[in-house]
Each structure stands twice: as C-alpha cells, then as structure tokens.
Motif scaffolding. Structure first.
Motif, PDB file in Angstrom:
ATOM      1  N   SER A  48       0.829  -1.194   0.000  1.00 31.27           N
ATOM      2  CA  SER A  48       0.000   0.000   0.000  1.00 31.27           C
ATOM      3  C   SER A  48       0.872   1.256   0.000  1.00 31.27           C
ATOM      4  O   SER A  48       1.999   1.261   0.513  1.00 31.27           O
ATOM      5  N   ILE A  49       0.337   2.323  -0.544  1.00 33.03           N
ATOM      6  CA  ILE A  49       1.063   3.598  -0.569  1.00 33.03           C
ATOM      7  C   ILE A  49       1.309   4.109   0.853  1.00 33.03           C
ATOM      8  O   ILE A  49       2.292   4.792   1.117  1.00 33.03           O
ATOM      9  N   TYR A  50       0.415   3.732   1.795  1.00 37.15           N
ATOM     10  CA  TYR A  50       0.558   4.164   3.186  1.00 37.15           C
ATOM     11  C   TYR A  50       1.695   3.437   3.904  1.00 37.15           C
ATOM     12  O   TYR A  50       2.122   3.864   4.970  1.00 37.15           O
ATOM     13  N   VAL A  51       2.150   2.360   3.325  1.00 36.25           N
ATOM     14  CA  VAL A  51       3.279   1.617   3.885  1.00 36.25           C
ATOM     15  C   VAL A  51       4.562   1.965   3.141  1.00 36.25           C
ATOM     16  O   VAL A  51       5.576   2.318   3.751  1.00 36.25           O
ATOM     17  N   ILE A  52       4.507   1.899   1.831  1.00 33.33           N
ATOM     18  CA  ILE A  52       5.713   2.087   1.009  1.00 33.33           C
ATOM     19  C   ILE A  52       6.229   3.529   1.067  1.00 33.33           C
ATOM     20  O   ILE A  52       7.437   3.742   1.248  1.00 33.33           O
ATOM     21  N   LEU A  53       5.333   4.503   0.909  1.00 33.24           N
ATOM     22  CA  LEU A  53       5.773   5.903   0.842  1.00 33.24           C
ATOM     23  C   LEU A  53       6.495   6.371   2.109  1.00 33.24           C
ATOM     24  O   LEU A  53       7.586   6.952   2.013  1.00 33.24           O
ATOM     25  N   PRO A  54       5.941   6.147   3.316  1.00 33.83           N
ATOM     26  CA  PRO A  54       6.703   6.573   4.504  1.00 33.83           C
ATOM     27  C   PRO A  54       8.051   5.879   4.647  1.00 33.83           C
ATOM     28  O   PRO A  54       9.031   6.505   5.069  1.00 33.83           O
ATOM     29  N   ILE A  55       8.110   4.590   4.279  1.00 36.06           N
ATOM     30  CA  ILE A  55       9.385   3.874   4.384  1.00 36.06           C
ATOM     31  C   ILE A  55      10.394   4.444   3.395  1.00 36.06           C
ATOM     32  O   ILE A  55      11.564   4.644   3.736  1.00 36.06           O
ATOM     33  N   ILE A  56       9.966   4.741   2.168  1.00 40.41           N
ATOM     34  CA  ILE A  56      10.871   5.324   1.172  1.00 40.41           C
ATOM     35  C   ILE A  56      11.338   6.698   1.626  1.00 40.41           C
ATOM     36  O   ILE A  56      12.538   7.017   1.541  1.00 40.41           O
ATOM     37  N   ILE A  57      10.417   7.528   2.133  1.00 38.62           N
ATOM     38  CA  ILE A  57      10.803   8.854   2.641  1.00 38.62           C
ATOM     39  C   ILE A  57      11.793   8.698   3.800  1.00 38.62           C
ATOM     40  O   ILE A  57      12.781   9.437   3.896  1.00 38.62           O
ATOM     41  N   GLY A  58      11.553   7.726   4.692  1.00 39.19           N
ATOM     42  CA  GLY A  58      12.456   7.502   5.815  1.00 39.19           C
ATOM     43  C   GLY A  58      13.835   7.058   5.373  1.00 39.19           C
ATOM     44  O   GLY A  58      14.847   7.529   5.885  1.00 39.19           O
ATOM     45  N   ILE A  59      13.887   6.157   4.394  1.00 41.99           N
ATOM     46  CA  ILE A  59      15.186   5.669   3.911  1.00 41.99           C
ATOM     47  C   ILE A  59      15.946   6.778   3.193  1.00 41.99           C
ATOM     48  O   ILE A  59      17.160   6.952   3.400  1.00 41.99           O
ATOM     49  N   ILE A  60      15.258   7.558   2.357  1.00 43.01           N
ATOM     50  CA  ILE A  60      15.915   8.676   1.666  1.00 43.01           C
ATOM     51  C   ILE A  60      16.421   9.697   2.685  1.00 43.01           C
ATOM     52  O   ILE A  60      17.547  10.198   2.579  1.00 43.01           O
ATOM     53  N   SER A  61      15.616   9.989   3.699  1.00 44.33           N
ATOM     54  CA  SER A  61      16.041  10.928   4.741  1.00 44.33           C
ATOM     55  C   SER A  61      17.239  10.391   5.509  1.00 44.33           C
ATOM     56  O   SER A  61      18.157  11.148   5.852  1.00 44.33           O
ATOM     57  N   LEU A  62      17.257   9.082   5.758  1.00 39.03           N
ATOM     58  CA  LEU A  62      18.393   8.473   6.457  1.00 39.03           C
ATOM     59  C   LEU A  62      19.670   8.564   5.624  1.00 39.03           C
ATOM     60  O   LEU A  62      20.742   8.890   6.149  1.00 39.03           O
ATOM     61  N   ILE A  63      19.549   8.312   4.330  1.00 38.23           N
ATOM     62  CA  ILE A  63      20.718   8.415   3.444  1.00 38.23           C
ATOM     63  C   ILE A  63      21.232   9.855   3.412  1.00 38.23           C
ATOM     64  O   ILE A  63      22.444  10.096   3.524  1.00 38.23           O
ATOM     65  N   LEU A  64      20.318  10.806   3.298  1.00 41.62           N
ATOM     66  CA  LEU A  64      20.728  12.221   3.290  1.00 41.62           C
ATOM     67  C   LEU A  64      21.332  12.626   4.627  1.00 41.62           C
ATOM     68  O   LEU A  64      22.293  13.399   4.682  1.00 41.62           O
ATOM     69  N   PHE A  65      20.788  12.098   5.724  1.00 46.65           N
ATOM     70  CA  PHE A  65      21.325  12.393   7.047  1.00 46.65           C
ATOM     71  C   PHE A  65      22.759  11.881   7.179  1.00 46.65           C
ATOM     72  O   PHE A  65      23.641  12.600   7.645  1.00 46.65           O
ATOM     73  N   VAL A  66      22.999  10.641   6.748  1.00 46.93           N
ATOM     74  CA  VAL A  66      24.342  10.061   6.839  1.00 46.93           C
ATOM     75  C   VAL A  66      25.318  10.855   5.981  1.00 46.93           C
ATOM     76  O   VAL A  66      26.441  11.164   6.420  1.00 46.93           O
ATOM     77  N   ARG A  67      24.916  11.195   4.774  1.00 45.46           N
ATOM     78  CA  ARG A  67      25.797  11.983   3.898  1.00 45.46           C
ATOM     79  C   ARG A  67      26.107  13.338   4.516  1.00 45.46           C
ATOM     80  O   ARG A  67      27.246  13.803   4.475  1.00 45.46           O
ATOM     81  N   ARG A  68      25.103  13.968   5.112  1.00 45.04           N
ATOM     82  CA  ARG A  68      25.312  15.283   5.718  1.00 45.04           C
ATOM     83  C   ARG A  68      26.246  15.185   6.932  1.00 45.04           C
ATOM     84  O   ARG A  68      27.092  16.058   7.131  1.00 45.04           O
TER      85      ARG A  68
END
Length: 186
Positions: free
Chosen positions: A82-102
C-alpha cells in the motif's frame, strides 16, 4: 540496563494488587526523584563547547525515524504494498541516506558516524541489539502466553521471568568486572 528485565515482575505485581495505571504513576514519581537526585549528586565535570544545532540534520533524522517507524506500523492496517506503507518507508530511507551523507560532510555533525568504521564496534552493537531484542521479546511473549493461554495471574507471570532476570543481573555485573579487569580487545 537491568531494570527493563524487572518490568514484568514488578508490573505484574502492581497491576494485580492495584490498577495498571499505577505503573505509570510510580514511574513518574521515580523519574522526578531521579532528576532531583541527579542535580544534587552528580557533578558535570566534562568540558563542553558551544555548538550551533544543525537543524537540517535534526529534521532529516526526525523524518528518517518517523518515516520508517510509521511505514512499518501501517502494515498492521494496510497491505504491505500500500502507498501508506511504502511511501513513509521510502521517505524515511531517503532521509536516512541524506542524514548520513550530511553527517560525513559537515564539521560539527549532530552524530559522529566515524565510530561505525570500526568492525569490532559494529559487531558489538549488533550483538547487543540482538540480545536486547531477545530480552524484550521474551518479556512480552512469555507474560502473554502465561496469562492468556496458561491462565496464570500477572504476578505469577512476572515471577516466572524472575530467574532469567536474576541471571541477567549477575552476568551484567560479571561482564563489567571482566572488562575492567581484562580490558577490551582491540
């Protein structure tokens, strides 16, 4: 710490003799007492430096944590695709990757990730996490089994876990003494 292991025993006794709401009342009272004692008994002797808070890192870490947790929590109510499951997880993973890079790019990082380059540290963290997860799962599943399937009282369910808690307590102190005596292997 050792206290989460005592939770089922103490919580079972409190919920059976009074009401389950008193567990939270007792925790609030203990927290206030500990905060007062901390200000009285503990001196802060470490040198501190004034760093400005990196709000971008803070926001990225919040989005990473919230997105991943919210996505996995939504699995209980929605389809896994579901979009309610996939979208938050994708946003969380992208944010985590950006956080680590920063964190690796800025000088005064919010979280020093260089310690993760040490393999011994990484394996130790993994072992500690696995042990903590197993302790938490036992502290949740055993009382549920004892109360809902075996029909024991909350106090008896907590007492059943008491021997494992005492072993955990003993080995927690033995492990610290061995580290002090033998040192940590580098």
């Amino acid at each position: 710490g050792v206290m989460p292991a005592f939770g089922p025993t103490i919580g079972g006794y409190i919920s059976e003799t009074t009401t389950w709401r008193n567990i939270f009342l007792i925790l609030i009272i203990c927290a206030v007492i500990m905060l007062i004692l901390e200000h009285i008994l503990i001196s802060h002797e470490l040198e501190t430096k004034d760093y400005s808070l990196d709000f971008i890192s803070l926001i990225l870490s919040v989005f990473a944590s919230f997105g991943i947790m919210f996505g996995f929590t939504n699995i209980t109510h929605n389809n896994i695709f579901s979009i309610y499951v996939i979208l938050p997880i994708i946003i969380g993973i992208i944010s985590l990757i950006l956080f680590v890079r920063r964190q690796n790019e800025i000088e005064n990082s919010l979280l020093n990730l260089n310690v993760l380059k040490n393999i011994s540290f990484d394996s130790g963290v993994v072992y500690i996490c696995l042990l903590y997860f197993s302790m938490c799962s036992i502290n949740i599943l055993m009382p549920l089994y004892n109360q809902n399937i075996a029909y024991y009282s909350a106090t008896i369910s907590g007492i059943i876990l008491l021997p494992a808690t005492l072993v955990y307590l003993v080995f927690n102190f033995i492990g610290n003494m061995l580290i002090d005596k033998l040192g940590i292997k580098k």
